[in-house]
Design an enzyme around this catalytic site. Structure first.
Site, PDB file in Angstrom:
ATOM      1  N   SER A 101       0.812  -1.211   0.000  1.00 46.10           N
ATOM      2  CA  SER A 101       0.000   0.000   0.000  1.00 46.10           C
ATOM      3  C   SER A 101       0.852   1.270   0.000  1.00 46.10           C
ATOM      4  O   SER A 101       1.597   1.526  -0.933  1.00 46.10           O
ATOM      5  CB  SER A 101      -0.957  -0.033   1.198  1.00 46.10           C
ATOM      6  OG  SER A 101      -1.905   1.004   1.131  1.00 46.10           O
ATOM      7  N   ASP A 243      -2.643   6.474  -3.479  1.00 44.09           N
ATOM      8  CA  ASP A 243      -1.491   5.846  -2.835  1.00 44.09           C
ATOM      9  C   ASP A 243      -0.986   4.713  -3.727  1.00 44.09           C
ATOM     10  O   ASP A 243      -1.492   4.508  -4.838  1.00 44.09           O
ATOM     11  CB  ASP A 243      -1.835   5.366  -1.420  1.00 44.09           C
ATOM     12  CG  ASP A 243      -2.798   4.201  -1.403  1.00 44.09           C
ATOM     13  OD1 ASP A 243      -3.532   4.015  -2.392  1.00 44.09           O
ATOM     14  OD2 ASP A 243      -2.830   3.471  -0.390  1.00 44.09           O
ATOM     15  N   ASP A 245      -1.172   1.471  -3.955  1.00 49.08           N
ATOM     16  CA  ASP A 245      -2.047   0.434  -4.530  1.00 49.08           C
ATOM     17  C   ASP A 245      -3.407   1.002  -4.918  1.00 49.08           C
ATOM     18  O   ASP A 245      -4.305   0.262  -5.309  1.00 49.08           O
ATOM     19  CB  ASP A 245      -2.186  -0.765  -3.594  1.00 49.08           C
ATOM     20  CG  ASP A 245      -2.994  -0.468  -2.338  1.00 49.08           C
ATOM     21  OD1 ASP A 245      -3.041   0.714  -1.933  1.00 49.08           O
ATOM     22  OD2 ASP A 245      -3.563  -1.403  -1.757  1.00 49.08           O
ATOM     23  N   ASP A 247      -5.976   2.260  -3.400  1.00 50.16           N
ATOM     24  CA  ASP A 247      -7.245   2.008  -2.700  1.00 50.16           C
ATOM     25  C   ASP A 247      -7.668   3.210  -1.859  1.00 50.16           C
ATOM     26  O   ASP A 247      -8.731   3.197  -1.253  1.00 50.16           O
ATOM     27  CB  ASP A 247      -7.186   0.736  -1.846  1.00 50.16           C
ATOM     28  CG  ASP A 247      -6.189   0.821  -0.697  1.00 50.16           C
ATOM     29  OD1 ASP A 247      -5.395   1.791  -0.646  1.00 50.16           O
ATOM     30  OD2 ASP A 247      -6.192  -0.090   0.149  1.00 50.16           O
TER      31      ASP A 247
END
Length: 451
Positions: A101, A243, A245, A247
């Site tokens: 992440s 960010d 990833d 999400d």
């Protein structure tokens, strides 16, 4: 108690336990075993972000899954919510995301989605751990035609782009809008610009040249100052920062001011209330969300339910209560009418649709919520003792709560990773709540403080 999995999968420094190739292979074998429940061919989707170590861990997971007789669908770099979407749309048995992440590139992680696109519940993670540490499946070795195959899904990016565009109202487009977009050199570097450009926006992209080591490095939702300066320089309508990833998302308005997850939830919740689309007139947020969010939603005729910190807990509450909007101050937003997990680009499109429909700028929409002053003080402790069992501390906290009444709140919780007690106060008068927070912190330090 879990040994490998944390609040969001297995995570750590890549090539250091538990994020080793050996453990990744074991995790893959255990997950594959869990999903073999008949004679049909089973399939697991694997996707990743842009970290250098993703190649290493991807190959280890593929080997582990195939060694248990389960096929693998490899999609390459794709946002975490995109992998959830591909998993459910292709009717795969599970999805695996290789990502840490918002962490630095040297870290990596492994997390799972069930076939319905929701994150694995705790009991499934515990089953994977039990299979690994009990060595129960070490001797299971399918041979010949029973060994799994690996396939590459070349059109995964295109599938996800189409899915995202379909969440944007058909009668609207983004023609004439100038948008600064920061993809953090992460998983959305292809998807996000394509979606906005295909909807008609002029996109000024940042963080779209990943090299394996620059994910989140000075770009993305952790560094909104990048898009803030760019919006002012290019006189753009707004800035969007994802960010690593993708999400989560953070915005800046046309003046370069940050618009966080609380404001975005307020904008979306009040708009959905207006159009009678917010189920049970309820928004789900976490205990970290500002009380100004509660006030804004209540004024619009709705209410806010709070959960523990973590998008997993938000989703669990949404499913349990039948709600369709939830999120976190950090920028995780879950629109269950569209996707099963936090989705930065999907969230951005919902905000852009509201801007288009209302004719208002982002700064004008953000005025729906006025955040209360907030103070956070950390105290290092020697033990994580229930703070309300210390009479003097409990009495002081109750006294402050009586003074705040309905115009503020106290949130006291321990850090999940450090020996810290976090004392957060919100209220109308910042000077006053700062004094109360310090008074509580001093007393806690006196009773159970550590150096």
């Amino acid at each position: 108690m879990k040994k490998l999995f944390g609040t969001d999968g297995v995570r750590g420094v890549a090539n250091v336990y538990p994020m080793t190739t050996e453990m990744a292979m074991q995790i893959g074998r255990a997950a594959a075993y869990l999903f073999k429940n008949g004679n049909r061919r089973h399939r697991i989707v694997i996707g990743k972000d842009t970290r250098l170590s993703g190649y290493m861990l991807e190959n280890a997971l593929v080997a582990g899954i195939c060694s248990m007789g389960v096929d693998v669908l490899v999609v390459g770099p794709l946002p975490t919510p995109g992998i959830a979407n591909i998993t459910s749309s292709m009717r795969a048995d599970a999805g695996v995301v290789i990502s840490a992440s918002h962490n630095a590139f040297q870290d990596n992680g492994i997390k799972f989605f069930s076939r319905d696109g929701f994150k694995f519940p705790d009991e499934m993670e515990l089953k994977i751990e039990e299979l690994i540490f009990s060595k129960k499946i070490d001797s299971l070795r399918p041979i010949a035609t029973e060994v799994g195959k690996a396939y590459r899904i070349d059109d995964a990016v295109g599938r996800y782009v189409v899915f995202l565009k379909n969440t944007f109202p058909k009668e609207l487009d983004l023609t004439g809008m100038k948008i600064v977009l920061d993809c953090a050199n992460g998983a959305a570097y292809k998807v996000a610009p394509a979606v906005l450009e295909e909807l008609g926006a002029e996109v000024i992209p940042y963080g779209i040249k990943p090299n394996g080591t620059n994910i989140n490095a000075g770009f993305g939702s952790l560094h909104p100052e990048v898009i803030s300066e760019a919006v002012k320089e290019h006189r753009a309508d707004l800035g969007i920062a994802l960010d690593g990833d993708a999400d989560r998302v953070i915005f800046v308005d046309e003046f370069g001011n940050e618009v966080d997850g609380d404001h975005i939830m307020a904008i979306c919740a009040t708009d959905m209330l207006k159009h009678k689309k917010l189920r049970k007139n309820t928004l789900v947020a976490t205990v970290m969300s500002n009380m100004g969010l509660d006030i804004a939603v209540k004024k619009a005729g709705g209410k806010v339910i709070k959960t523990a910190v973590g998008d997993r807990y938000v989703v669990e509450e949404m499913l349990k209560g039948g709600y369709n909007l939830g999120g976190e101050q950090s920028g995780h937003m879950i629109f269950l009418d569209h996707n099963t997990t936090g989705d930065g680009m999907l969230s951005a499109l919902q905000v852009l649709a509201i801007m288009r429909r209302s004719g208002k700028t982002l700064s004008e929409l953000a005025e729906v919520m006025i955040p209360l002053p907030q103070v956070l003080v950390n105290v290092r402790v020697t033990e994580k003792k229930d703070i309300m069992t210390i009479p003097e501390v409990a009495a002081l906290i109750r006294g402050v709560e009586d003074k705040l009444k309905d115009e503020g709140r106290i949130l006291i919780r321990y850090s999940g990773t450090e020996p810290l007690l976090r004392i957060m106060l919100e209220g109308q008068d910042k000077y006053q709540i700062t004094g109360w927070a310090k008074e509580i912190a001093d007393l806690v330090e006196k009773k159970i403080g550590g150096k």
